[in-house]
Design a protein around this motif. Structure first.
Motif, PDB file in Angstrom:
ATOM      1  N   GLU A  64     -43.999  49.434 -59.763  1.00 51.07           N
ATOM      2  CA  GLU A  64     -44.999  49.428 -60.828  1.00 51.07           C
ATOM      3  C   GLU A  64     -44.372  49.080 -62.179  1.00 51.07           C
ATOM      4  OE1 GLU A  64     -48.251  49.566 -60.558  1.00 51.07           O
ATOM      5  OE2 GLU A  64     -48.148  49.807 -58.381  1.00 51.07           O
ATOM      6  N   ARG A 255     -48.674  55.639 -62.251  1.00 52.71           N
ATOM      7  CA  ARG A 255     -49.202  54.904 -61.099  1.00 52.71           C
ATOM      8  C   ARG A 255     -48.298  55.066 -59.883  1.00 52.71           C
ATOM      9  NH1 ARG A 255     -50.060  51.084 -65.165  1.00 52.71           N
ATOM     10  NH2 ARG A 255     -48.267  49.840 -64.475  1.00 52.71           N
ATOM     11  N   GLU A 268     -55.316  61.702 -57.921  1.00 59.02           N
ATOM     12  CA  GLU A 268     -53.937  61.227 -58.056  1.00 59.02           C
ATOM     13  C   GLU A 268     -53.326  60.843 -56.717  1.00 59.02           C
ATOM     14  OE1 GLU A 268     -51.917  64.333 -60.113  1.00 59.02           O
ATOM     15  OE2 GLU A 268     -52.878  63.873 -62.039  1.00 59.02           O
ATOM     16  N   ARG A 273     -51.582  51.289 -51.029  1.00 59.30           N
ATOM     17  CA  ARG A 273     -51.781  50.424 -52.190  1.00 59.30           C
ATOM     18  C   ARG A 273     -51.573  48.975 -51.752  1.00 59.30           C
ATOM     19  NH1 ARG A 273     -49.863  46.164 -55.374  1.00 59.30           N
ATOM     20  NH2 ARG A 273     -49.804  46.666 -57.588  1.00 59.30           N
ATOM     21  N   PHE A 279     -55.983  51.341 -57.715  1.00 57.25           N
ATOM     22  CA  PHE A 279     -55.875  52.551 -58.541  1.00 57.25           C
ATOM     23  C   PHE A 279     -57.218  52.944 -59.135  1.00 57.25           C
ATOM     24  CE2 PHE A 279     -51.487  50.933 -58.644  1.00 57.25           C
ATOM     25  CZ  PHE A 279     -50.798  52.074 -58.291  1.00 57.25           C
ATOM     26  N   THR A 283     -58.613  55.645 -54.873  1.00 53.91           N
ATOM     27  CA  THR A 283     -58.017  56.974 -54.862  1.00 53.91           C
ATOM     28  C   THR A 283     -58.906  57.893 -54.027  1.00 53.91           C
ATOM     29  OG1 THR A 283     -59.129  57.408 -56.963  1.00 53.91           O
ATOM     30  CG2 THR A 283     -56.793  56.764 -57.054  1.00 53.91           C
TER      31      THR A 283
END
Length: 297
Positions: A64, A255, A268, A273, A279, A283
């Protein structure tokens, strides 16, 4: 169980009973696959097979951060490996990591796929591949790598030592807990002294050393590891706390800590992914809400 002061080890150890504790169902004295299972492959150059443990978080934070720096080639698919269910012993996973530990990375960007395993190795590989978060010039490079490998050598005492005997072992053994609590507090003092003289572990710049140490020791002083914050008096390590708060405020760190995570607040947890938009849309809180609406319908 062989845990009393009267226990005398045999001349030759044999595996003839479960080890006990939280991970007894996956512990064994041999390597290699236990079952046939190929790994999924997504559309991005980098395929990560992992879980949101401290070691897993290192790599998702790194990826990220690379994306935040504009390195489009760092796009990745993060596939969930449930180590409690033995996914790491599938034949496909063992091909990528013969040690059957997360995280494991497969780089498919070149003519031949490159496998990379061990979290420290993956961090160095990605840093060198993209020319980021690892200094080129000395002595900054040596300082960064020294703290990276400090983490690799020290964290087993925190996790496999203190964490196991304090939180996961089937019985509490005073000697073992005292031994590893002493070592963990010594390690925290090492970090605290370093961070009293330097903003980041490697110096004035944020590097892979910080990324490696944060999930383990930042998590510890923030009270997320083993329920041991009070026991270890983590409030005493003010410089580590300052550093942890600084890093945890970074959007890429936030992230990265969400990816492949199976615990904590549902908002969270991003179990897999495959796109940056995940995001915002995938989730666990949003997926759960979607399922609830479907059931109502």
């Amino acid at each position: 169980m062989a845990d009393s002061p009267e226990y005398v080890p045999p001349k030759v150890w044999t595996w003839n009973k479960p080890s006990g504790g939280a991970f007894a169902n996956i512990n064994r004295p041999t390597a290699g696959p236990t079952h046939e299972k190929e790994l999924p492959v997504g559309r991005h150059p980098l395929q990560l097979y992992s879980l949101g443990t401290p070691n897993g978080q290192k790599i998702t934070i790194m990826l990220e951060e690379l994306l935040a720096l504009g390195h489009a080639g760092a796009e990745y698919d993060a596939w969930l490996i449930k180590i409690g269910e033995g996914d790491q012993f599938g034949s496909g996973f063992v091909k990528v990591n013969p040690n059957s530990k997360i995280p494991a990375l497969l780089d498919r960007s070149g003519p031949k796929p490159v496998r990379v395993f061990e979290s420290g190795s993956i961090l160095v590989y990605l840093a060198e591949k993209f020319g980021a978060l690892l200094p080129i010039e000395q002595p900054a490079r040596a300082e960064c790598l020294s703290w990276l490998f400090w983490q690799m050598g020290s964290a087993p005492y925190l996790g496999g030592g203190f964490g196991h005997f304090y939180a996961y072992a089937p019985i509490k053994i005073e000697y073992a807990i005292d031994r590893f609590a002493m070592e963990v507090k010594r390690q925290l003092d090492v970090l605290d002294r370093r961070l009293a003289e330097s903003e980041y572990l490697g110096g004035s710049e944020y590097t892979i050393a910080d990324i490696a140490v944060l999930p383990w020791y930042g998590g510890l002083v923030k009270g997320w590891q083993y329920g041991a914050a009070e026991f270890l008096s983590v409030q005493d390590y003010k410089n580590v706390l300052r550093w942890a708060d600084l890093l945890l405020s970074r959007p890429a760190v936030k992230r990265g800590r969400m990816v492949n995570r199976l615990s904590g607040d549902l908002s969270e947890q991003l179990h897999e992914r495959h796109d940056a938009e995940d995001f915002n849309t995938k989730t666990q809180d949003k997926l759960s809400a979607g399922r609830t609406e479907e059931n109502k319908g």
